[in-house]
Structures are given as structure tokens and as C-alpha cells.
Design a protein around this motif. Structure first.
Motif, PDB file in Angstrom:
ATOM      1  N   GLU A   1       0.828  -1.215   0.000  1.00  0.00           N
ATOM      2  CA  GLU A   1       0.000   0.000   0.000  1.00  0.00           C
ATOM      3  C   GLU A   1       0.861   1.264   0.000  1.00  0.00           C
ATOM      4  O   GLU A   1       0.365   2.346   0.286  1.00  0.00           O
ATOM      5  CB  GLU A   1      -0.918   0.015   1.233  1.00  0.00           C
ATOM      6  N   GLU A   2       2.142   1.122  -0.326  1.00  0.00           N
ATOM      7  CA  GLU A   2       3.043   2.264  -0.152  1.00  0.00           C
ATOM      8  C   GLU A   2       3.673   2.748  -1.449  1.00  0.00           C
ATOM      9  O   GLU A   2       4.788   3.265  -1.440  1.00  0.00           O
ATOM     10  CB  GLU A   2       4.130   1.907   0.870  1.00  0.00           C
ATOM     11  N   ASP A   3       2.986   2.628  -2.557  1.00  0.00           N
ATOM     12  CA  ASP A   3       3.493   3.150  -3.826  1.00  0.00           C
ATOM     13  C   ASP A   3       3.859   4.626  -3.718  1.00  0.00           C
ATOM     14  O   ASP A   3       4.839   5.089  -4.320  1.00  0.00           O
ATOM     15  CB  ASP A   3       2.445   2.978  -4.934  1.00  0.00           C
ATOM     16  N   ASP A   4       3.071   5.375  -2.941  1.00  0.00           N
ATOM     17  CA  ASP A   4       3.293   6.822  -2.862  1.00  0.00           C
ATOM     18  C   ASP A   4       4.499   7.197  -2.012  1.00  0.00           C
ATOM     19  O   ASP A   4       4.895   8.367  -1.970  1.00  0.00           O
ATOM     20  CB  ASP A   4       2.034   7.534  -2.348  1.00  0.00           C
ATOM     21  N   ARG A   5       5.116   6.245  -1.341  1.00  0.00           N
ATOM     22  CA  ARG A   5       6.341   6.538  -0.574  1.00  0.00           C
ATOM     23  C   ARG A   5       7.588   6.485  -1.465  1.00  0.00           C
ATOM     24  O   ARG A   5       8.652   6.973  -1.078  1.00  0.00           O
ATOM     25  CB  ARG A   5       6.502   5.532   0.575  1.00  0.00           C
ATOM     26  N   ILE A   6       7.470   5.873  -2.623  1.00  0.00           N
ATOM     27  CA  ILE A   6       8.644   5.675  -3.475  1.00  0.00           C
ATOM     28  C   ILE A   6       9.246   7.006  -3.903  1.00  0.00           C
ATOM     29  O   ILE A   6      10.462   7.196  -3.845  1.00  0.00           O
ATOM     30  CB  ILE A   6       8.282   4.809  -4.701  1.00  0.00           C
ATOM     31  N   ALA A   7       8.405   7.955  -4.325  1.00  0.00           N
ATOM     32  CA  ALA A   7       8.909   9.247  -4.799  1.00  0.00           C
ATOM     33  C   ALA A   7       9.681   9.978  -3.698  1.00  0.00           C
ATOM     34  O   ALA A   7      10.719  10.607  -3.948  1.00  0.00           O
ATOM     35  CB  ALA A   7       7.754  10.110  -5.295  1.00  0.00           C
ATOM     36  N   VAL A   8       9.198   9.894  -2.465  1.00  0.00           N
ATOM     37  CA  VAL A   8       9.866  10.559  -1.342  1.00  0.00           C
ATOM     38  C   VAL A   8      11.263   9.975  -1.147  1.00  0.00           C
ATOM     39  O   VAL A   8      12.242  10.707  -0.910  1.00  0.00           O
ATOM     40  CB  VAL A   8       9.025  10.388  -0.053  1.00  0.00           C
ATOM     41  N   MET A   9      11.372   8.660  -1.244  1.00  0.00           N
ATOM     42  CA  MET A   9      12.674   8.014  -1.074  1.00  0.00           C
ATOM     43  C   MET A   9      13.624   8.350  -2.213  1.00  0.00           C
ATOM     44  O   MET A   9      14.815   8.588  -2.000  1.00  0.00           O
ATOM     45  CB  MET A   9      12.482   6.501  -0.980  1.00  0.00           C
TER      46      MET A   9
ATOM     47  N   ASP B   1      13.586  11.048  -3.957  1.00  0.00           N
ATOM     48  CA  ASP B   1      13.960  12.448  -3.756  1.00  0.00           C
ATOM     49  C   ASP B   1      15.095  12.582  -2.731  1.00  0.00           C
ATOM     50  O   ASP B   1      16.123  13.244  -2.986  1.00  0.00           O
ATOM     51  CB  ASP B   1      12.727  13.226  -3.286  1.00  0.00           C
ATOM     52  N   SER B   2      14.944  11.930  -1.578  1.00  0.00           N
ATOM     53  CA  SER B   2      15.940  12.082  -0.513  1.00  0.00           C
ATOM     54  C   SER B   2      17.256  11.393  -0.855  1.00  0.00           C
ATOM     55  O   SER B   2      18.341  11.950  -0.611  1.00  0.00           O
ATOM     56  CB  SER B   2      15.386  11.541   0.805  1.00  0.00           C
ATOM     57  N   LEU B   3      17.216  10.211  -1.426  1.00  0.00           N
ATOM     58  CA  LEU B   3      18.445   9.489  -1.764  1.00  0.00           C
ATOM     59  C   LEU B   3      19.205  10.159  -2.901  1.00  0.00           C
ATOM     60  O   LEU B   3      20.438  10.223  -2.891  1.00  0.00           O
ATOM     61  CB  LEU B   3      18.122   8.043  -2.125  1.00  0.00           C
ATOM     62  N   SER B   4      18.490  10.676  -3.878  1.00  0.00           N
ATOM     63  CA  SER B   4      19.160  11.325  -5.015  1.00  0.00           C
ATOM     64  C   SER B   4      19.801  12.646  -4.617  1.00  0.00           C
ATOM     65  O   SER B   4      20.714  13.136  -5.293  1.00  0.00           O
ATOM     66  CB  SER B   4      18.175  11.544  -6.162  1.00  0.00           C
ATOM     67  N   ASP B   5      19.330  13.235  -3.525  1.00  0.00           N
ATOM     68  CA  ASP B   5      19.964  14.463  -3.011  1.00  0.00           C
ATOM     69  C   ASP B   5      21.366  14.186  -2.475  1.00  0.00           C
ATOM     70  O   ASP B   5      22.242  15.042  -2.513  1.00  0.00           O
ATOM     71  CB  ASP B   5      19.109  15.050  -1.875  1.00  0.00           C
ATOM     72  N   ILE B   6      21.563  12.968  -1.983  1.00  0.00           N
ATOM     73  CA  ILE B   6      22.814  12.639  -1.287  1.00  0.00           C
ATOM     74  C   ILE B   6      23.956  12.340  -2.252  1.00  0.00           C
ATOM     75  O   ILE B   6      25.103  12.729  -2.019  1.00  0.00           O
ATOM     76  CB  ILE B   6      22.585  11.424  -0.356  1.00  0.00           C
ATOM     77  N   TYR B   7      23.640  11.670  -3.365  1.00  0.00           N
ATOM     78  CA  TYR B   7      24.690  11.141  -4.245  1.00  0.00           C
ATOM     79  C   TYR B   7      24.754  11.884  -5.577  1.00  0.00           C
ATOM     80  O   TYR B   7      23.741  12.326  -6.116  1.00  0.00           O
ATOM     81  CB  TYR B   7      24.464   9.647  -4.473  1.00  0.00           C
ATOM     82  N   GLU B   8      25.962  11.948  -6.113  1.00  0.00           N
ATOM     83  CA  GLU B   8      26.187  12.655  -7.374  1.00  0.00           C
ATOM     84  C   GLU B   8      25.621  11.881  -8.562  1.00  0.00           C
ATOM     85  O   GLU B   8      25.038  12.457  -9.476  1.00  0.00           O
ATOM     86  CB  GLU B   8      27.698  12.878  -7.563  1.00  0.00           C
ATOM     87  N   LYS B   9      25.809  10.564  -8.557  1.00  0.00           N
ATOM     88  CA  LYS B   9      25.329   9.709  -9.645  1.00  0.00           C
ATOM     89  C   LYS B   9      24.462   8.613  -9.038  1.00  0.00           C
ATOM     90  O   LYS B   9      24.954   7.793  -8.249  1.00  0.00           O
ATOM     91  CB  LYS B   9      26.486   9.052 -10.405  1.00  0.00           C
ATOM     92  N   SER B  10      23.195   8.582  -9.374  1.00  0.00           N
ATOM     93  CA  SER B  10      22.313   7.569  -8.777  1.00  0.00           C
ATOM     94  C   SER B  10      21.378   6.966  -9.830  1.00  0.00           C
ATOM     95  O   SER B  10      20.957   7.632 -10.780  1.00  0.00           O
ATOM     96  CB  SER B  10      21.499   8.172  -7.626  1.00  0.00           C
ATOM     97  N   PHE B  11      21.101   5.687  -9.619  1.00  0.00           N
ATOM     98  CA  PHE B  11      20.195   4.936 -10.496  1.00  0.00           C
ATOM     99  C   PHE B  11      19.194   4.195  -9.621  1.00  0.00           C
ATOM    100  O   PHE B  11      19.577   3.551  -8.642  1.00  0.00           O
ATOM    101  CB  PHE B  11      20.983   3.952 -11.363  1.00  0.00           C
ATOM    102  N   PHE B  12      17.914   4.305  -9.979  1.00  0.00           N
ATOM    103  CA  PHE B  12      16.848   3.681  -9.199  1.00  0.00           C
ATOM    104  C   PHE B  12      16.057   2.698 -10.062  1.00  0.00           C
ATOM    105  O   PHE B  12      15.683   3.011 -11.204  1.00  0.00           O
ATOM    106  CB  PHE B  12      15.875   4.741  -8.666  1.00  0.00           C
ATOM    107  N   ILE B  13      15.814   1.524  -9.500  1.00  0.00           N
ATOM    108  CA  ILE B  13      14.815   0.614 -10.066  1.00  0.00           C
ATOM    109  C   ILE B  13      13.661   0.610  -9.078  1.00  0.00           C
ATOM    110  O   ILE B  13      13.846   0.281  -7.896  1.00  0.00           O
ATOM    111  CB  ILE B  13      15.358  -0.818 -10.226  1.00  0.00           C
ATOM    112  N   VAL B  14      12.493   1.012  -9.517  1.00  0.00           N
ATOM    113  CA  VAL B  14      11.331   1.037  -8.625  1.00  0.00           C
ATOM    114  C   VAL B  14      10.241   0.142  -9.201  1.00  0.00           C
ATOM    115  O   VAL B  14      10.073   0.054 -10.415  1.00  0.00           O
ATOM    116  CB  VAL B  14      10.802   2.472  -8.401  1.00  0.00           C
TER     117      VAL B  14
END
Length: 535
Positions: free
Chosen positions: A334-342, A344-357
Motif C-alpha cells: 500500500e506504499e506506492d506513494d512513498r517511493i517518490a519521497v525516497m 527524492d531524498s536518496l538522489s539528493d545525497i549522491y552525485e550519480k544515482s540509479f533507481f529501479i522502482v
């Protein structure tokens, strides 16, 4: 005459008692289920009847005792599993037993002792069958009769199921696997086969750890974020972005730099076969590649990216595909809407990031939406309407599409950061055929277009476009070309400027490449072995 009559009744009693030995675990599971199915219980008896007749016709007592004891032991195991876990034995259970240590194994055995008294009916039925059994006087005739009964019963019943009930929409292999082999007493032996196959897959995965894609890319300054989003059961025809009469994708439609591919097909209509082909180089013709090679995580890691897998629909057989990632985050369904928040926060930390969601998305039952997306009524989630009401079911499904639109939009906004090269590809694992009622979320062995014609959506930031003008133009020019899921691995790598070793490279399968060439489109049906060619 009296003896013959007595022998006949003893044979009948033996058959019925053997049926009971096999049937007790089935009845126990069904009675423990929230939806008890009389048809499953009755069909289970029918599947076991020929086997019971064959065993009752054995002409040696020691043979009967041996084979009936094996039958009883397998039913005993199934009964214990049902009592403990409300399910039959699985290949995973067998692998856990094989790989556990003595302490864990002893603890498991001690933990099952309190369930042993409930298996007494099995033992009593087996002992009674031995007492009732009398060797057949005419072994060959009785065995021949059993074989004929087995063949006639099986052919007639399975033919009825395939051609009349399912109207030729499932294969014989799929039906037999799901409805016969995965039930007692056959399930034990079928799961042994599956466990052996999974052991082979594990050996492939272990061996794959040694491989490298030889990935490389030109050095780039600045921040980069790339996302591969995998939807679930999302139909192309239900998107207003694709011309659907209802406004189901208003947020995505408001974005610049967004492209919808109109002729993208999945390479399977069941998640367990489709997702591996999205995130690896596996194809319908070579599905084992998803075990023999690493997934798309590897090329990005080889090029210095931080890689995250975030899933609200993570299935056990897919976890190996995330091997090598920096973090695997499993959310509830039931947490599809939490993915964008994560993201957002993780991509702020790292210079180069890749996400599979991976979303729960539009999987049935169609209840995955919030109050804000509860637009279309009546629907069975919010109103007192049955799921059998087709119009209400479509309303519920369209609300889930609105929620998918909301979640995809928020991920895109999360990665659309200033001075950042970012890009997003979203595809669905398969579609949903709720129109015919054959398969509302995939799984039809004779698939309809709604099951494999799914959206492929590409978005990129302005910064990415400025640095990749040729790729952006090429991608847009191909939006109406035939594309399929086995192109995703190469397209995502190309989107990030990753070049693979020639042994693994296929630029002609990337939608960002001028050399892109459409190829034959095939789909693995849910029996896991057969494929169909899509027009």
C-alpha cells in the motif's frame, strides 16, 4: 460368489481409504481458507481416483504396503505444512530443509510436534487400507483396467477444462501444473523437481557473480539521476495519455519532455517471467539468461553509480535480480506513494544515482488508490457494489490508474532537480484483461492484446536533452515503432550513456540509438515454457 462379492467390496474400500489418505490435507487447506472451494475439493478427488485404483490393483501385498506408505508419508508432510503455514509444501520449504543446520532443523521438528495428533486420520486411513486390501487375482486385467480408467478419466476431464471451461485460453501444461501437480499427492514430487531446478538456478546465479559487462562511459561532470520504473498490470488502452476517454493520466499529460510509445509489448503476461526480461538481457528465446548473467544493476555499478531498488511489489523470486545494489528497500503493497519521497531524498545525497522502482500499481483486486483518486463511482472499494459488476470493476481499475499517474508524476518531479541530467523510463510488466474475464491481471495462455500492449513512458530533464540532443530526437522519432520489453535493458543503459562490451551490446535494440531495428516479438505464456509470436 460370496468371496468374489467380498473381494469386490474390499477393493472398493481400499480405493476409498487411499482417496481419504490423499484428500485429508486438501480438505484441511480448503476449510482453513477464507474462500472454501467445493469444486477444488471434488476435482482433487477426481485427480487421485485413477492413482488409487492402480494401487488397489497391485498383485503383491508388499508392493501395496510400500507404495501406500510412500503415499501416506507425502500426505503427512503436506498435512503438517497446511497446519503450520496454511499451504502445501513448496520448493522453498525443501531448499530450506536442505540448507538448514542441525540446530534449526531440530527446532523446526520440535515446533511441529504439537500438530502431530491432527494427522491421526491419515494414519488410521492408511492402516485401514492395508487391512482392507486383498491382492488382485488377475493382476494384468486389473492393472489394464486401472490404466484405461486413468487415461479415459484424465483425457475427458482435462479436455473439458481446457476446451469448454477455459475455452482454449490455457495450455495443457499450465492447467496440469496449476491444478494437478501442485496438489497432494503429486505436489511433493513436483516440488522436489522444482527444488532441483531452483538449485540449478542458484548455481547459475553464483557463477554469474564472476561476470562483468565491461561497462564504460565518458566522464560527465555534474549530478545525474536515472530511474527505471516497473508498473504492474497497467493497460495501454486505459491511459488518457493514449486516448482513453476518461482523464486517468492528467498529471503526466501536464509534463514537458514526456514521450509515450504507442506500440510497446511485454514479453510475458505474468510477473515472474516479465520482470526478469525487463531488468536483464533475458528474452523469450533465452529466459535462463536472467540467471546466468547479472541484472541491469551491474552496468550502473561498474560505471560508479549508487544503485537503489525500491519495491512495493517485491516477490521472492525477483530478489536475486537486485544482487549488487547498494540498498534494497521493500515496502508494503500500500506504499506506492512513498517511493517518490525516497527517490527524492536518496538522489539528493549522491552525485550519480540509479533507481529501479516497482509498484503494486494496478494489480487486482483493484483497490490500490487513495481518497484523492477515488473519482469514478460506483466501485467495489468505496461503494457496496460487487466485483462481478463489470462497470464498477472498471471504475475501480481507472482509479488505480489515477494513482499510478500520481506516483509516476511525483517521481519525475523528484528527479527534476536544477542543473541535473535526469531521465525516467516507465513500463508495465503486463496488462490486464478484465473485459473477457479470462485473466484480470495477466496469466492467459492465449493472451489478448490488453495483456501485453502496455505503456512505455520516457521523460527526460532539459539538462539531459541539451547533452543528448541526438538521442532525444531519435527516441521521439521511434515512439510509434514496434518495441518490446527485451529492449529495455539496452535502452536504459544507453539513456545513461553506458556502453557495454561488444559481447553484451545490442545498440539495435535501444530506442535511443539511430541503429534501432524492430525485431520479432514473442511472449512467454504462463506455463513458463511455450511462447507465442505477437503480430
Amino acid at each position: 460368489m460370496k468371496y468374489k462379492l467380498s473381494l469386490c467390496w474390499r477393493n472398493i474400500a481400499t480405493v476409498l481409504l487411499l482417496l481419504l489418505v490423499c484428500f485429508v490435507p486438501v480438505a484441511c487447506k480448503e476449510l482453513m481458507s477464507a474462500e472454501t472451494s467445493m469444486s477444488r475439493m471434488l476435482s482433487s478427488i477426481l485427480y487421485v481416483l485413477p492413482l488409487s485404483c492402480l494401487m488397489a490393483g497391485l498383485h503383491k501385498r508388499w508392493l501395496f504396503i510400500t507404495f501406500s506408505a510412500i503415499l501416506m508419508i507425502t500426505s503427512f508432510v503436506e498435512m503438517v505444512m497446511v497446519l503450520l503455514y496454511s499451504n502445501y509444501l513448496t520448493a522453498g520449504n525443501l531448499l530450506a530443509i536442505l540448507t538448514t543446520n542441525a540446530d534449526e532443523g531440530g527446532g523446526f521438528v520440535l515446533g511441529t510436534l504439537h500438530k502431530i495428533p491432527y494427522t491421526l486420520p491419515l494414519v488410521l486411513a492408511w492402516v485401514s487400507a492395508i487391512i482392507a486390501y486383498r491382492p488382485a487375482n488377475r493382476y494384468k486385467k486389473s492393472m489394464m483396467g486401472g490404466v484405461i480408467l486413468f487415461l479415459i478419466t484424465s483425457i475427458l476431464f482435462i479436455s473439458y477444462q481446457l476446451f469448454l471451461r477455459w475455452e482454449n485460453n490455457i495450455t495443457a501444461r499450465f492447467y496440469i501444473t496449476q491444478n494437478v501437480l501442485e496438489r497432494p499427492p503429486y505436489n511433493f514430487w513436483y516440488q522436489l523437481y522444482n527444488a532441483n531446478e531452483q538449485m540449478s538456478h542458484r548455481r547459475y546465479i553464483t557463477e554469474a557473480e564472476k561476470m562483468s559487462f565491461g561497462a564504460r562511459r565518458a566522464k560527465r561532470e555534474g549530478k545525474e539521476i536515472y530511474v527505471l520504473a516497473i508498473g504492474e498490470s497497467l493497460r495501454y488502452s486505459s491511459l488518457s495519455l493514449a486516448g482513453y476517454q476518461r482523464s486517468t493520466t492528467p498529471l503526466l499529460e501536464s509534463l514537458d519532455n514526456l514521450t509515450l510509445f504507442s506500440d510497446y509489448y511485454s514479453t510475458a503476461n505474468l510477473t515472474m517471467y516479465s520482470v526478469p526480461q525487463i531488468v536483464s538481457r533475458a528474452t523469450p528465446d533465452d529466459f535462463l539468461l536472467n540467471y546466468k548473467e547479472k541484472s541491469i544493476v551491474s552496468p550502473f555499478k561498474e560505471c560508479g553509480f549508487k544503485v537503489f531498488v525500491i519495491a512495493a511489489n517485491l516477490l521472492g523470486y525477483e530478489k536475486y535480480l537486485s544482487n549488487g545494489c547498494d540498498s534494497l528497500i521493500a515496502l508494503s503493497e500500500e506504499e506506492d506513494d512513498r517511493i517518490a519521497v525516497m527517490v527524492d531524498s536518496l538522489s539528493d545525497i549522491y552525485e550519480k544515482s540509479f533507481f529501479i522502482v516497482q509498484y503494486k500499481g494496478n494489480h487486482g483486486p483493484y483497490n490500490n488508490f487513495k481518497k484523492e483518486q477515488d473519482i469514478y463511482h460506483p466501485n467495489p472499494v468505496s461503494d457496496k457494489v460487487s466485483w462481478d459488476n463489470h462497470e464498477a470493476m472498471v471504475n475501480a481499475y481507472d482509479n488505480t490508474v489515477l494513482f499510478s499517474d500520481y506516483n509516476a508524476y511525483n517521481i519525475i518531479k523528484a528527479i527534476d532537480k536544477p542543473d541535473t541530467q535526469s531521465a525516467f523510463i516507465m513500463v508495465s510488466d503486463h496488462g490486464a484483461d478484465y473485459d473477457t474475464g479470462v485473466s484480470d491481471h495477466g496469466g492467459n495462455c492465449n493472451p489478448n492484446k490488453a495483456e501485453y500492449h502496455v505503456p512505455m513512458i520516457v521523460w527526460h530533464s532539459t539538462s539531459w536533452k541539451e547533452s543528448n540532443k541526438e538521442k532525444a530526437e531519435t527516441m521521439r522519432s521511434l515512439k510509434d515503432k514496434p518495441v518490446n520489453a527485451d529492449c529495455i535493458f539496452y535502452s536504459v543503459c544507453d539513456m545513461a550513456g553506458i556502453v557495454l562490451h561488444p559481447k553484451y551490446s545490442k545498440p539495435e535494440w535501444s530506442v535511443f540509438s539511430k541503429s534501432f531495428t524492430p525485431h520479432e516479438r514473442k511472449l512467454i505464456v504462463p506455463d513458463g515454457k511455450n511462447t507465442v509470436t505477437l503480430e
